[in-house]
Design an enzyme around this catalytic site. Sequence first.
Site, PDB file in Angstrom:
ATOM      1  N   HIS A  77       0.864  -1.182   0.000  1.00 38.97           N
ATOM      2  CA  HIS A  77       0.000   0.000   0.000  1.00 38.97           C
ATOM      3  C   HIS A  77       0.901   1.233   0.000  1.00 38.97           C
ATOM      4  CE1 HIS A  77       0.619   1.022   4.280  1.00 38.97           C
ATOM      5  NE2 HIS A  77       0.842  -0.281   4.375  1.00 38.97           N
ATOM      6  N   ALA A  78       0.400   2.378   0.358  1.00 39.39           N
ATOM      7  CA  ALA A  78       1.125   3.645   0.219  1.00 39.39           C
ATOM      8  C   ALA A  78       2.496   3.673   0.892  1.00 39.39           C
ATOM      9  CB  ALA A  78       0.267   4.797   0.738  1.00 39.39           C
TER      10      ALA A  78
END
Length: 86
Positions: free
Chosen positions: A15-16
Amino acid sequence: MKSFEYTITDPVGIHARPAGILAKEAKQYESVIKIVNKDGKAAEAKKLMALMGLGIKQGDTVTVTVEGGDEEAIAAKIEEFFKENL
Protein backbone atom coordinates in the site's frame (compact mmCIF):
# COMPACT_ATOMS: atom_id res chain seq x y z
CA MET A 1 17.98 -9.89 -16.74
CA LYS A 2 17.83 -11.24 -13.19
CA SER A 3 14.57 -12.15 -11.48
CA PHE A 4 13.24 -13.68 -8.29
CA GLU A 5 9.87 -14.47 -6.76
CA TYR A 6 8.79 -13.23 -3.37
CA THR A 7 5.66 -13.79 -1.29
CA ILE A 8 4.50 -10.60 0.43
CA THR A 9 4.37 -10.92 4.23
CA ASP A 10 3.40 -7.32 5.12
CA PRO A 11 -0.11 -7.51 6.67
CA VAL A 12 -1.47 -4.80 4.34
CA GLY A 13 0.49 -5.73 1.20
CA ILE A 14 2.06 -3.05 -0.96
CA HIS A 15 0.00 0.00 0.00
CA ALA A 16 1.12 3.65 0.22
CA ARG A 17 3.85 3.41 2.87
CA PRO A 18 5.69 0.29 1.64
CA ALA A 19 5.21 1.34 -2.00
CA GLY A 20 6.80 4.70 -1.18
CA ILE A 21 9.74 3.03 0.55
CA LEU A 22 10.19 0.64 -2.40
CA ALA A 23 10.03 3.47 -4.97
CA LYS A 24 12.59 5.47 -2.99
CA GLU A 25 14.91 2.44 -2.83
CA ALA A 26 14.51 1.71 -6.56
CA LYS A 27 15.32 5.30 -7.54
CA GLN A 28 18.83 4.83 -6.18
CA TYR A 29 19.70 2.44 -9.02
CA GLU A 30 20.11 2.84 -12.76
CA SER A 31 18.76 -0.64 -13.50
CA VAL A 32 15.09 -1.02 -14.43
CA ILE A 33 13.27 -2.84 -11.63
CA LYS A 34 9.80 -4.21 -12.37
CA ILE A 35 7.27 -5.87 -10.11
CA VAL A 36 4.82 -8.33 -11.72
CA ASN A 37 1.70 -9.33 -9.78
CA LYS A 38 -0.11 -12.70 -9.86
CA ASP A 39 -2.26 -11.54 -12.81
CA GLY A 40 0.81 -10.71 -14.92
CA LYS A 41 0.37 -6.93 -14.60
CA ALA A 42 3.74 -5.17 -14.25
CA ALA A 43 4.86 -1.84 -12.84
CA GLU A 44 8.22 -0.14 -12.68
CA ALA A 45 9.36 0.01 -9.05
CA LYS A 46 10.32 3.68 -9.34
CA LYS A 47 6.69 4.70 -9.96
CA LEU A 48 4.72 4.93 -6.72
CA MET A 49 1.21 5.11 -8.19
CA ALA A 50 1.90 2.24 -10.59
CA LEU A 51 3.04 0.06 -7.68
CA MET A 52 -0.07 0.84 -5.69
CA GLY A 53 -2.19 0.10 -8.77
CA LEU A 54 -1.01 -3.51 -8.79
CA GLY A 55 -3.21 -4.25 -5.76
CA ILE A 56 -0.71 -6.59 -4.12
CA LYS A 57 -1.97 -8.08 -0.84
CA GLN A 58 -0.40 -10.14 1.93
CA GLY A 59 0.25 -13.69 0.69
CA ASP A 60 0.52 -12.66 -2.99
CA THR A 61 3.61 -13.89 -4.80
CA VAL A 62 5.24 -11.33 -7.06
CA THR A 63 8.02 -11.65 -9.62
CA VAL A 64 10.72 -9.00 -9.44
CA THR A 65 12.92 -8.42 -12.48
CA VAL A 66 16.07 -6.32 -12.63
CA GLU A 67 17.61 -5.33 -15.95
CA GLY A 68 20.68 -3.19 -16.47
CA GLY A 69 24.43 -3.04 -16.23
CA ASP A 70 24.54 -3.67 -12.49
CA GLU A 71 21.63 -6.14 -12.36
CA GLU A 72 23.50 -8.87 -10.42
CA ALA A 73 24.30 -6.63 -7.45
CA ILE A 74 21.01 -4.74 -7.57
CA ALA A 75 18.88 -7.91 -7.68
CA ALA A 76 20.55 -9.12 -4.48
CA LYS A 77 20.01 -5.73 -2.78
CA ILE A 78 16.35 -5.56 -3.84
CA GLU A 79 15.70 -9.13 -2.69
CA GLU A 80 17.18 -8.27 0.72
CA PHE A 81 15.05 -5.09 0.79
CA PHE A 82 11.90 -7.20 0.16
CA LYS A 83 12.80 -9.58 2.99
CA GLU A 84 13.33 -6.72 5.43
CA ASN A 85 10.37 -4.51 4.44
CA LEU A 86 7.67 -6.44 2.61
